[in-house]
Scaffold this motif. Structure first.
Motif, PDB file in Angstrom:
ATOM      1  N   GLU A  10       0.830  -1.206   0.000  1.00  0.00           N
ATOM      2  CA  GLU A  10       0.000   0.000   0.000  1.00  0.00           C
ATOM      3  C   GLU A  10       0.865   1.257   0.000  1.00  0.00           C
ATOM      4  OE1 GLU A  10      -2.684  -0.309   3.304  1.00  0.00           O
ATOM      5  OE2 GLU A  10      -3.870  -1.869   2.332  1.00  0.00           O
ATOM      6  N   GLN A  13       2.191   1.704  -3.493  1.00  0.00           N
ATOM      7  CA  GLN A  13       1.144   2.188  -4.384  1.00  0.00           C
ATOM      8  C   GLN A  13       0.836   3.660  -4.126  1.00  0.00           C
ATOM      9  OE1 GLN A  13      -1.747  -0.999  -3.722  1.00  0.00           O
ATOM     10  NE2 GLN A  13      -1.435  -1.622  -5.840  1.00  0.00           N
ATOM     11  N   ARG A  14       0.948   4.109  -2.890  1.00  0.00           N
ATOM     12  CA  ARG A  14       0.752   5.527  -2.571  1.00  0.00           C
ATOM     13  C   ARG A  14       1.822   6.369  -3.260  1.00  0.00           C
ATOM     14  NH1 ARG A  14       1.058   5.505   2.925  1.00  0.00           N
ATOM     15  NH2 ARG A  14      -1.004   4.599   2.962  1.00  0.00           N
ATOM     16  N   LEU A  16       3.355   5.573  -6.014  1.00  0.00           N
ATOM     17  CA  LEU A  16       3.028   5.562  -7.436  1.00  0.00           C
ATOM     18  C   LEU A  16       1.891   6.527  -7.751  1.00  0.00           C
ATOM     19  CD1 LEU A  16       3.338   1.739  -8.113  1.00  0.00           C
ATOM     20  CD2 LEU A  16       4.978   3.529  -8.694  1.00  0.00           C
ATOM     21  N   LYS A  17       0.952   6.669  -6.841  1.00  0.00           N
ATOM     22  CA  LYS A  17      -0.143   7.623  -7.039  1.00  0.00           C
ATOM     23  C   LYS A  17       0.403   9.045  -7.041  1.00  0.00           C
ATOM     24  CE  LYS A  17      -4.063   7.225  -4.621  1.00  0.00           C
ATOM     25  NZ  LYS A  17      -5.039   7.410  -3.532  1.00  0.00           N
ATOM     26  N   ASN A  36       4.082  -0.775 -10.932  1.00  0.00           N
ATOM     27  CA  ASN A  36       2.665  -0.791 -10.595  1.00  0.00           C
ATOM     28  C   ASN A  36       1.982  -2.022 -11.195  1.00  0.00           C
ATOM     29  OD1 ASN A  36       0.355   0.256  -9.362  1.00  0.00           O
ATOM     30  ND2 ASN A  36      -0.266   1.278 -11.223  1.00  0.00           N
ATOM     31  N   LEU A  39       2.997  -5.045  -9.120  1.00  0.00           N
ATOM     32  CA  LEU A  39       2.308  -5.096  -7.823  1.00  0.00           C
ATOM     33  C   LEU A  39       0.862  -5.535  -7.991  1.00  0.00           C
ATOM     34  CD1 LEU A  39       3.601  -1.851  -6.093  1.00  0.00           C
ATOM     35  CD2 LEU A  39       4.202  -4.207  -5.553  1.00  0.00           C
ATOM     36  N   ASN A  40       0.193  -5.012  -8.992  1.00  0.00           N
ATOM     37  CA  ASN A  40      -1.194  -5.413  -9.224  1.00  0.00           C
ATOM     38  C   ASN A  40      -1.296  -6.896  -9.558  1.00  0.00           C
ATOM     39  OD1 ASN A  40      -2.371  -2.912  -8.700  1.00  0.00           O
ATOM     40  ND2 ASN A  40      -2.054  -2.220 -10.790  1.00  0.00           N
TER      41      ASN A  40
END
Length: 57
Positions: A10, A13-14, A16-17, A36, A39-40
């Motif tokens: 998480e 991913q933050r 990457l956002k 990304n 990870l997905n």
């Protein structure tokens, strides 16, 4: 995977956002899109495995 693993994912991913929103220098993260996707894929595979284990074991 452990709760700590999910917490770490998480956090990644933050980051990457933030990259996607232009808050971080994209040139410093040239492989962010591939990361990304990876990870997905990892999260989806883990979910499929857990669903399989729940229904068949």
């Amino acid at each position: 995977m452990t709760d700590r693993d999910f917490d770490n994912l998480e956090k990644i991913q933050r980051i990457l956002k933030y990259l996607d929103k232009g808050k971080l220098d994209k040139t410093a993260w040239p492989n962010a899109l591939e990361l990304n996707k990876s990870l997905n894929k990892l999260l989806n595979e883990h979910k499929e495995y857990m669903d399989h284990m729940k229904h068949h074991h």
